[in-house]
Design an enzyme around this catalytic site. Structure first.
Site, PDB file in Angstrom:
ATOM      1  CE  LYS A  89      -2.284   1.731  -9.369  1.00 22.96           C
ATOM      2  NZ  LYS A  89      -2.560   1.134  -8.042  1.00 22.96           N
ATOM      3  CE  LYS A 140      -4.163   1.876   2.128  1.00 17.77           C
ATOM      4  NZ  LYS A 140      -5.151   1.779   3.220  1.00 17.77           N
ATOM      5  CB  CYS A 166      -4.360   8.434  -5.240  1.00 19.28           C
ATOM      6  SG  CYS A 166      -5.640   8.303  -3.965  1.00 19.28           S
TER       7      CYS A 166
END
Length: 425
Positions: free
Chosen positions: A227, A91, A189
Site C-alpha cells: 500500500k 484494520k 500511514c
C-alpha cells in the site's frame, strides 16, 4: 479461472534467485508460476458480470473494504460480507497493540462552502487515528472465525511493523495461520510512530522499502499487496521497488498528509484534543482526482516496465459512487477500495456501487470488468505531445477550410461543396 488452494496462489515475482527458491521450499508448500489477473467471462446478454479474479483470489465484485475502522473487528467485517462486499481488508495490526494509543476526537470534516460550516456536503475527511489498538491475539482469533464462517470470501490482513526482520517474520507467520487470503502491507500511514520506521517512513524511503519487502516476500506464502503513500514526489518509484521485490500487487493511495483547518472562534486546529492537534491523513471525495492521477501513473508503469497481467492494482480514494469506481478501473485498477465512504454512508453502500457500476457497463455494452479495465490509459500523454497533436489538427482543419489545392482535385459529384469550401467568410 478454476478455484485454487492458498498453497497454490502465490507466484514468484521477485527478480532474485532467493525469492524464487523460497517459493519452492517455504514450509514445504508447492507453488505455481505467475497468475494472470483476469475477470470472469462476461455474459453476452443480461446483467453485466462484476466478478473479478485477482492474484488467484475470486471476488463477486471489485469493491473492497479498505483498511481502517470499517474492518476493525469481527462484527463489522461480518456485516461487510453479509452486505456483499467483494473482499475485506482488516484494520492494520502489529505485534504489540499496547504501544498504540488513540485519542478522541480524532476526525475532522471539510464541507463544501465555508470551512467549519455545519451545512454543506462533506467533501473532505481527516483522521489522526492509529492502527488497531486491539490485542493481536484477539484480531487473529476473529480472522480465523471469519474464515471459518465465510470460507469462500476474501479476507485480507493489513500488517505493519517496526524496522525489525524477526518482528515482520513473526507477524506474517501468526497472521497467515488464521487462513487469511492475502496480505496488504501498510507502507503508507502518514502519521504516528515514524520514529519506529513504520508506515510512510518505509514507503518514502526506497532503499528501506526494498529491504523490508525482501523480508516480507521471503516469508509470506499468500499474495502480498504494497500500500503506497501519496506523500512522495513520484509514487512510481516505490511502486517499482515493491513489484521488483516480489509483491504481487500495489494498492494506492493511502491518505494525504494534511491540516484540516483552524477553528476561527477558538483559533485552535481541528480535530482538537485538549486544545492541540497534529497533522493527519486526508480522505473522501476531495482526494479522488489526486488518487486517480497516482493510480494512472502506477498503471502506466506496470504496463511499460512489467507484465501488468501478472500483477494487480487496487485503487483507493474518494469512492462514493459507481462512477468513481469506474474511473479507477478505466485507468487500470483491478479492484477499488472504500473506507471513508463506508464511514459516511454505511455498509449498504456496496449495493449502490454495484448497481451504478452495472449501469455504466450497460451504457457501453461492457459485459465484464476486463472489458474496460485500462481503456482510458492510452489517452494520457505528455504536454509536448498534446501540442504536437493540436498543431496537426489545426493544420488539417485549415486544409479542409481552404478547400482544393489543385485543379486536378475537382470532382463532378462534389463540385458544389468543393466550391463552397473555398469561399472566404
Amino acid at each position: 479461472m478454476a478455484s485454487l488452494s492458498l498453497t497454490q496462489i502465490r507466484g514468484s515475482n521477485s527478480v532474485t534467485e532467493f525469492a524464487q527458491l523460497r517459493l519452492r521450499t517455504q514450509r514445504g508448500r508447492s507453488k505455481i508460476g505467475f497468475l494472470k489477473v483476469v475477470g470472469s467471462q462476461g455474459q453476452s446478454q443480461g446483467e453485466p458480470d462484476l466478478s473479478v479474479t485477482v492474484n488467484g483470489l475470486h471476488m463477486p465484485n471489485p469493491f473492497v473494504i479498505g483498511s481502517g475502522p470499517p474492518g476493525t473487528n469481527y462484527t463489522v467485517m461480518k456485516r461487510a460480507f453479509d452486505e456483499g462486499w467483494g473482499a475485506v481488508i482488516a484494520k492494520t495490526v502489529s505485534l504489540d497493540a499496547a504501544k498504540v494509543i488513540n485519542v478522541t476526537p480524532r476526525y475532522a470534516r471539510l464541507r463544501a462552502g465555508a470551512n467549519g460550516s455545519a451545512k454543506g456536503q462533506i467533501i473532505g475527511w481527516e483522521n489522526i487515528e492509529l492502527i488497531s489498538d486491539r490485542p493481536l491475539e484477539t484480531m487473529l482469533k476473529e480472522f480465523k472465525q471469519l474464515k471459518e464462517e465465510y470460507p469462500d470470501r476474501i479476507l485480507i490482513a493489513s500488517i505493519m511493523e517496526e524496522y525489525n526482520k524477526a518482528a515482520w517474520e513473526e507477524l506474517i507467520d501468526r497472521v497467515e495461520q488464521t487462513g487469511i487470503d492475502a496480505l496488504e502491507i501498510n507502507f503508507s500511514c502518514p502519521h504516528g510512530m515514524p520514529e519506529r520506521k513504520m508506515g510512510a517512513a518505509v514507503g518514502q524511503d526506497c532503499a528501506l522499502l526494498e529491504e523490508v519487502c525482501g523480508w516480507i516476500n521471503a516469508k509470506a506464502t499468500v499474495p502480498v499487496w504494497a500500500k503506497m503513500t501519496p506523500n512522495i514526489t513520484d509514487i512510481t518509484q516505490p511502486a517499482r521497488v515493491a513489484l521488483k521485490s516480489g509483491c504481487e500487487g500495489v494498492a494506492a493511495i493511502n491518505t494525504i498528509m494534511s491540516v484540516m483547518g483552524i477553528n476561527l472562534k477558538t483559533l485552535r486546529p481541528e480535530p482538537c484534543v485538549e486544545g492541540y492537534s497534529t497533522p493527519g491523513g486526508y480522505s473522501s471525495k476531495a482526494v479522488h482526482p489526486i488518487a486517480l492521477g497516482k493510480v494512472m501513473n502506477i498503471a502506466k508503469l506496470m504496463k511499460s516496465d512489467f507484465d501488468s497481467e501478472k500483477y494487480s492494482l487496487s485503487g483507493i480514494g474518494g469512492v462514493e459512487t459507481g462512477g468513481d469506481a469506474a474511473e479507477f478501473i478505466l485507468v487500470g485498477a483491478n479492484t477499488v477500495q472504500v473506507c471513508t465512504g463506508v464511514m459516511m454512508h454505511g455498509y449498504g453502500l456496496v449495493k449502490k456501487l454495484c448497481d451504478e457500476l452495472k449501469d455504466f457497463m450497460k451504457m457501453h455494452n461492457f459485459s465484464s470488468i476486463e472489458d474496460f479495465r485500462g481503456t482510458s490509459l492510452e489517452y494520457f500523454t505528455t504536454h509536448t505531445d498534446l501540442v504536437r497533436r493540436q498543431q496537426e489538427a489545426i493544420q488539417q482543419r485549415k486544409a479542409v477550410k481552404n478547400g482544393l489545392q489543385s485543379d486536378k482535385d475537382w470532382t463532378g459529384d462534389g463540385f458544389v461543396k468543393e466550391s463552397e469550401s473555398m469561399v472566404s467568410n
